[in-house]
Scaffold this active site. Structure first.
Site, short mmCIF file in Angstrom:
data_model
loop_
_atom_site.label_atom_id
_atom_site.label_comp_id
_atom_site.label_asym_id
_atom_site.label_seq_id
_atom_site.Cartn_x
_atom_site.Cartn_y
_atom_site.Cartn_z
N ASP A 42 8.45 -0.53 4.22
CA ASP A 42 7.00 -0.27 3.93
C ASP A 42 7.03 0.50 2.38
O ASP A 42 8.06 0.82 1.96
CB ASP A 42 6.60 0.88 4.70
CG ASP A 42 5.02 1.28 4.59
OD1 ASP A 42 3.98 0.54 4.19
OD2 ASP A 42 4.93 2.74 4.54
N ASP A 93 4.04 2.82 0.66
CA ASP A 93 3.63 4.02 0.47
C ASP A 93 4.25 5.12 1.42
O ASP A 93 4.40 4.97 2.61
CB ASP A 93 1.89 4.05 0.52
CG ASP A 93 1.53 3.12 -0.31
OD1 ASP A 93 1.61 3.42 -1.45
OD2 ASP A 93 0.41 2.57 0.10
C1 BG6 Z 1 -0.91 1.99 3.24
C2 BG6 Z 1 -1.29 3.45 3.32
O1 BG6 Z 1 0.18 1.69 2.77
O2 BG6 Z 1 -2.05 1.04 2.46
C3 BG6 Z 1 -2.78 3.82 3.62
O3 BG6 Z 1 -0.35 4.05 3.94
C4 BG6 Z 1 -4.01 2.95 2.78
O4 BG6 Z 1 -2.90 5.08 3.82
C5 BG6 Z 1 -3.43 1.38 2.95
O5 BG6 Z 1 -5.04 3.12 3.32
C6 BG6 Z 1 -4.30 0.52 2.22
O6 BG6 Z 1 -4.39 0.91 0.61
P1 BG6 Z 1 -5.10 0.19 -0.41
O7 BG6 Z 1 -4.41 0.59 -1.44
O8 BG6 Z 1 -5.07 -1.11 -0.10
O9 BG6 Z 1 -6.48 0.95 -0.28
MG MG Z 2 3.47 4.07 4.52
#
Ligand code: BG6
Ligand code: MG
Length: 218
Positions: free
Chosen positions: A11, A13
């Site tokens: 993953d 984030d």
């Molecule tokens: C995930 C995060 O990786 O991505 C979430 O953990 C986030 O918190 C999700 O909402 C979507 O991200 P983005 O950048 O498309 O808004």
């Molecule tokens: Mg994550």
């Protein structure tokens, strides 16, 4: 006896980069503007969850029009992208890049699978886009975590069977997705969040190649 793992799917984030903090700051800014109570604890529920699902959780039953909903989702993303502009390799979590490089050197395939539509921006900003064999992001599949689809997509692109893949995740939804995809789950974070994982570490820096090899060859 499990067969040897041939690929590790990470993953992004909260596993490779510290951008989960930026997601929190962007949601907090929106929540404050809207007068919605939102704490770091509440933010834990948003890990691994798509942008619109996050807003539904944040609104907690509060009714808004479709237009208002879209405007809020867009505003949060603007705040998030604003924070991403300051990103450098310093946003890579301690030990993450070393681990990825070690795994790769060992001949094990590596992929990123994140439901974030900003995945490429984060990888580019931190200078690690070219490291991965496959990058699956929020544009790759329709169903987001806890559906296993993004991991199954990454496995297919890597040419590896799901049962020969390990997943490294910091989100409860991500661990559920890995389990649903019949992959070996490795959780990063506290028991309350990733306790369902087959193995768990407090932080990514705690996983060395030696430890990972012990796990994935069990
Ligand atoms: C995930 C995060 O990786 O991505 C979430 O953990 C986030 O918190 C999700 O909402 C979507 O991200 P983005 O950048 O498309 O808004
Ligand atoms: Mg994550």
């Amino acid at each position: 006896m499990r067969k040897k793992i041939k690929a590790v799917i990470f993953d992004l984030d909260g596993v490779i980069t510290d951008t989960s903090e930026y997601h929190y700051q962007a949601w907090k800014r929106l929540a404050d503007e809207e007068g919605i109570p939102f704490s770091r604890d509440d933010n834990e529920k948003l890990r691994g969850v798509s942008r619109s699902e996050c807003l539904k959780i944040l609104l907690n039953g509060k009714q808004v029009s479709a237009e208002q909903f879209q405007e809020m989702v867009d505003r949060k993303n603007e705040y998030y992208v604003e924070l991403l502009r300051r990103m450098t390799s310093k946003n890579i979590l301690s030990g993450a890049k070393e681990l990825v490089l070690d795994v790769k050197k060992r001949g094990i395939k590596i992929a990123i699978a994140s439901v974030s539509k900003n995945t490429r921006t984060v990888l580019r900003g931190t200078g690690i886009e070219d490291l991965f064999d496959v990058i699956a992001d929020g544009y790759s599949v329709k169903n987001t975590k806890p559906s296993p689809d993004i991991f199954l997509f990454a496995a297919k692109e890597l040419g590896v069977k799901p049962e020969d893949c390990a997943v490294v995740e910091d989100a409860e939804a991500g661990i559920e997705a890995a389990l649903a995809g019949n992959m070996l789950s490795i959780g990063i974070g506290p028991e309350e969040r990733v306790g369902k994982a087959r193995f768990r570490f407090k932080k990514i820096g705690d996983i060395t190649l030696t430890k990972l090899l012990e796990i994935i060859n069990f």
